[in-house]
Design a protein around this motif. Structure first.
Motif, PDB file in Angstrom:
ATOM      1  N   GLY A 457       0.348  -1.251  -0.137  1.00  0.00           N
ATOM      2  CA  GLY A 457       0.033  -0.451   0.345  1.00  0.00           C
ATOM      3  C   GLY A 457       1.282   1.344   0.274  1.00  0.00           C
ATOM      4  O   GLY A 457       2.435   0.671   0.069  1.00  0.00           O
ATOM      5  N   PRO A 458      -0.113   2.096   0.232  1.00  0.00           N
ATOM      6  CA  PRO A 458       0.704   3.843   0.200  1.00  0.00           C
ATOM      7  C   PRO A 458       2.092   3.818   1.220  1.00  0.00           C
ATOM      8  O   PRO A 458       1.325   4.061   2.290  1.00  0.00           O
ATOM      9  CB  PRO A 458      -0.005   4.645  -0.653  1.00  0.00           C
ATOM     10  N   ASP A 516      15.156  -9.211  -2.180  1.00  0.00           N
ATOM     11  CA  ASP A 516      14.207  -8.517  -3.670  1.00  0.00           C
ATOM     12  C   ASP A 516      12.753  -7.658  -2.845  1.00  0.00           C
ATOM     13  O   ASP A 516      12.469  -8.426  -3.372  1.00  0.00           O
ATOM     14  CB  ASP A 516      14.252  -8.655  -5.326  1.00  0.00           C
ATOM     15  N   ARG A 517      12.792  -6.634  -2.266  1.00  0.00           N
ATOM     16  CA  ARG A 517      11.874  -6.420  -1.410  1.00  0.00           C
ATOM     17  C   ARG A 517      10.759  -5.512  -1.989  1.00  0.00           C
ATOM     18  O   ARG A 517      10.066  -6.721  -2.004  1.00  0.00           O
ATOM     19  CB  ARG A 517      12.382  -6.063  -0.477  1.00  0.00           C
ATOM     20  N   ALA A 518      11.509  -5.205  -3.310  1.00  0.00           N
ATOM     21  CA  ALA A 518      10.113  -4.760  -4.367  1.00  0.00           C
ATOM     22  C   ALA A 518       9.519  -5.736  -4.790  1.00  0.00           C
ATOM     23  O   ALA A 518       8.068  -5.685  -5.297  1.00  0.00           O
ATOM     24  CB  ALA A 518      11.081  -3.961  -4.926  1.00  0.00           C
ATOM     25  N   ARG A 519      10.085  -7.191  -5.587  1.00  0.00           N
ATOM     26  CA  ARG A 519       9.494  -7.462  -5.355  1.00  0.00           C
ATOM     27  C   ARG A 519       8.389  -8.875  -5.039  1.00  0.00           C
ATOM     28  O   ARG A 519       7.765  -8.641  -4.937  1.00  0.00           O
ATOM     29  CB  ARG A 519      10.409  -8.842  -6.995  1.00  0.00           C
ATOM     30  N   ALA A 521       7.459  -7.424  -2.337  1.00  0.00           N
ATOM     31  CA  ALA A 521       6.256  -6.573  -1.999  1.00  0.00           C
ATOM     32  C   ALA A 521       4.685  -6.491  -3.131  1.00  0.00           C
ATOM     33  O   ALA A 521       3.698  -6.620  -3.037  1.00  0.00           O
ATOM     34  CB  ALA A 521       6.624  -4.656  -1.636  1.00  0.00           C
ATOM     35  N   ALA A 522       5.633  -6.676  -4.406  1.00  0.00           N
ATOM     36  CA  ALA A 522       4.839  -6.673  -5.540  1.00  0.00           C
ATOM     37  C   ALA A 522       3.808  -7.892  -5.299  1.00  0.00           C
ATOM     38  O   ALA A 522       2.831  -8.397  -5.684  1.00  0.00           O
ATOM     39  CB  ALA A 522       5.364  -6.623  -6.436  1.00  0.00           C
ATOM     40  N   TYR A 527      -2.197 -10.906  -2.678  1.00  0.00           N
ATOM     41  CA  TYR A 527      -2.598 -12.166  -1.652  1.00  0.00           C
ATOM     42  C   TYR A 527      -3.590 -11.034  -0.525  1.00  0.00           C
ATOM     43  O   TYR A 527      -4.361 -12.032   0.443  1.00  0.00           O
ATOM     44  CB  TYR A 527      -1.409 -13.223  -1.099  1.00  0.00           C
ATOM     45  N   VAL A 528      -3.198  -9.837  -0.285  1.00  0.00           N
ATOM     46  CA  VAL A 528      -3.511  -8.846   1.569  1.00  0.00           C
ATOM     47  C   VAL A 528      -5.406  -8.797   0.774  1.00  0.00           C
ATOM     48  O   VAL A 528      -5.593  -9.016   2.105  1.00  0.00           O
ATOM     49  CB  VAL A 528      -2.584  -7.740   0.567  1.00  0.00           C
TER      50      VAL A 528
END
Length: 533
Positions: A457-458, A516-519, A521-522, A527-528
């Motif tokens: 999220g933002p 690689d947290r960006a990948r 997180a995407a 699923y969230v």
């Protein structure tokens, strides 16, 4: 106390004084290898420098070196340096074309496969005027890929190369960051930077005469001989180190009686796991250096079971822009885990090495801020990236400081504590979480291989998601129960909105240790909304 910083060329001159000592061993597999003496290495550098000069390579030329062979890498880098040319080190990756457009190299030296990729993907297109191919030539190679650059090991009967001493501020090398925490950037090393790094590595490695180093990171093979170490370069899969068959690491280690082992947590985990499965011990090893990511207690214990009594395991902290910075031993890590200092969280990195200073910038009320480093190991800037240099480098108190992008604190004993990357903060409406604070605790839960905290999220309205890799064969329910117990005792445990299992985290190409947290997180964002847990 005054610290002496020997130049690269002073160290090369010392190598030449003992021309028959073996300083590099390239392992070609689990059961075969080739030894290279100092005389052969220096003779090979001279012959290669002559071939480069004949091909038109000269002082100031930027030359990409892309080979997976340790002997060829060392020979090419030393030969380029002897000409005053600038080696450019970069791993094959999706961003290579953009990176090389920034550097604009005139020379490309590499294996045939690297040249195939260069031609197909446009690496250095419009810049590379001299293409030199290492390895065995084949019909039509000159027309398809480039001219041959013979890097075979000679007999060592010829003289060492005559090398003019450069100025300390001259550009010596460009090494790209891994790109695991953003776009890869070309880090400039001048000759004073390399001298400072070698001196700091002396303090960490503490090499003794006759020591053998097993280096599981290819570029370090170029530094091992300059440290006076016989350097064993095993056949690591450098595009995916964590997928290297462990026998390729353990076989050469045992065969050559390595005293020092250097590798990332992912690679050290391969060695430790192989020893545990096969009941092996590593009797010659007295020091293990882990770098590239935090060293977790579970790996420390697994490694310790294979090492002799008194062997030391060190977690080394640094970055491409400043390496090494600090180090801490496994005994201290165990003691801090048993009795953590009041109010401290995250992972202790130890004290800065001699000659290196650290401070915390923009600290909040708890002392948490961005770690900055000064000292002879700090690189002067990024190549062709003035904005990035201005953002990361500053002069204060007569020293050049580098902002690492890492969050941390300094305790009352002068030790650095790591809390994660500044860019990876998870911020909700009423909380801010650092990754290392949560993960260092969650990783201790039974059945957990490793965890990664990401925000979905933002910024300012994120949901905290804890991604989990399970240990093989461990049921999800068992892991969840263990995580609930650990997080229930953690001050921020209740902020974790979702626990999401993941088969294997995406990681950096260099160490297979930085997540690689960006990948991730995407992936978690998909699923969230459904409340997966």
């Amino acid at each position: 106390m005054t610290t002496t910083y020997d130049s690269v060329f002073a160290r090369l001159a010392r190598l030449a004084e003992d021309a028959q000592a073996t300083v590099l061993v390239r392992c070609t597999g689990a059961s075969s290898d080739r030894a290279v003496t100092t005389a052969q290495l220096l003779d090979g550098c001279r012959r290669t420098a002559d071939a480069l000069r004949a091909a038109g390579v000269g002082r100031g030329d930027k030359a990409v070196v892309m080979t997976r062979d340790a002997c060829r890498l060392v020979t090419a880098v030393y030969a380029l340096t002897s000409l005053g040319a600038v080696p450019v080190l970069i791993e094959p990756r999706a961003e290579v074309r953009r990176c090389l457009d920034e550097v604009a190299p005139g020379v490309f030296i590499g294996d045939p496969l690297a040249h195939v990729a260069r031609r197909a993907l446009g690496w250095g297109r419009g810049h590379v005027r001299t293409a030199l191919v290492t390895g065995r030539a084949f019909p039509g190679q000159d027309r398809l890929l480039g001219h041959s650059l013979p890097l075979a090991v000679p007999d060592g009967d010829g003289p060492a190369p005559r090398v003019p001493e450069p100025r300390p501020e001259d550009l010596a090398m460009i090494a790209f960051t891994s790109g695991s925490t953003g776009q890869p950037k070309g880090v400039e090393y001048d000759y004073s930077t390399l001298a400072g790094q070698l001196t700091a590595l002396d303090a960490v490695l503490r090499p003794a005469a006759g020591d053998v180093l097993l280096s599981c990171f290819l570029p370090f093979a170029a530094l091992g001989p300059l440290l006076g170490l016989t350097t064993v370069a095993p056949q690591v899969d450098h595009l995916a180190p964590a997928r290297t068959p462990p026998r390729r690491l353990v076989g050469p280690l045992l065969r050559h009686g390595a005293d020092i082992v250097l590798g990332s947590p992912a690679v050290l985990g391969l060695i430790a796991g192989h020893c545990a499965r096969h009941g092996l011990t590593l009797p010659s090893v007295r020091r293990v250096l882990s770098f590239g990511a935090p060293l977790r207690p579970r790996l420390v214990e697994l490694l310790s079971e294979a090492l002799p009594a008194g062997a030391e395991i060190l977690s080394v902290y640094g970055a491409t822009e400043c390496l090494p910075v600090a180090a801490i031993g496994s005994d201290d890590l165990r003691a801090l885990r048993t009795q953590p200092p009041p109010g401290q969280a995250g992972t202790c990195l130890g004290r800065p090495l001699p000659g290196i200073e650290a401070c915390v910038l923009d600290a909040d009320a708890t002392g948490l801020g961005e770690i900055a480093v000064a000292g002879p190991v700090v690189s002067p800037g990024y190549h062709a990236r003035p904005d990035a240099t201005a953002a990361a480098k500053s002069l204060a108190g007569g020293a050049l400081w580098h902002r690492t992008g890492d969050l941390g604190r300094i305790d009352d004993q002068g030790r650095l504590w790591y809390l994660g990357r500044k860019a990876h903060l998870v911020t909700g409406e009423d909380f801010t979480l650092t990754t290392e604070d949560v993960e260092a605790a969650a990783d201790t839960a039974a059945g957990v291989r490793r965890t990664a905290l990401v925000g979905v999220g933002p910024a300012g309205r994120q949901r905290a998601v804890l991604c989990v890799e399970r240990a093989p064969g461990t049921p999800k329910g068992t892991v969840l129960a263990a995580l609930r117990a650990v997080l229930g005792d953690h001050r921020h445990g209740r902020r974790i909105g979702t626990v999401l299992f993941h088969p294997r985290f995406p990681t950096d190409i260099r160490h297979n240790s930085k997540i690689d947290r960006a990948r991730l997180a995407a992936h978690a964002a998909k699923y969230v909304s459904g409340g997966a847990r």
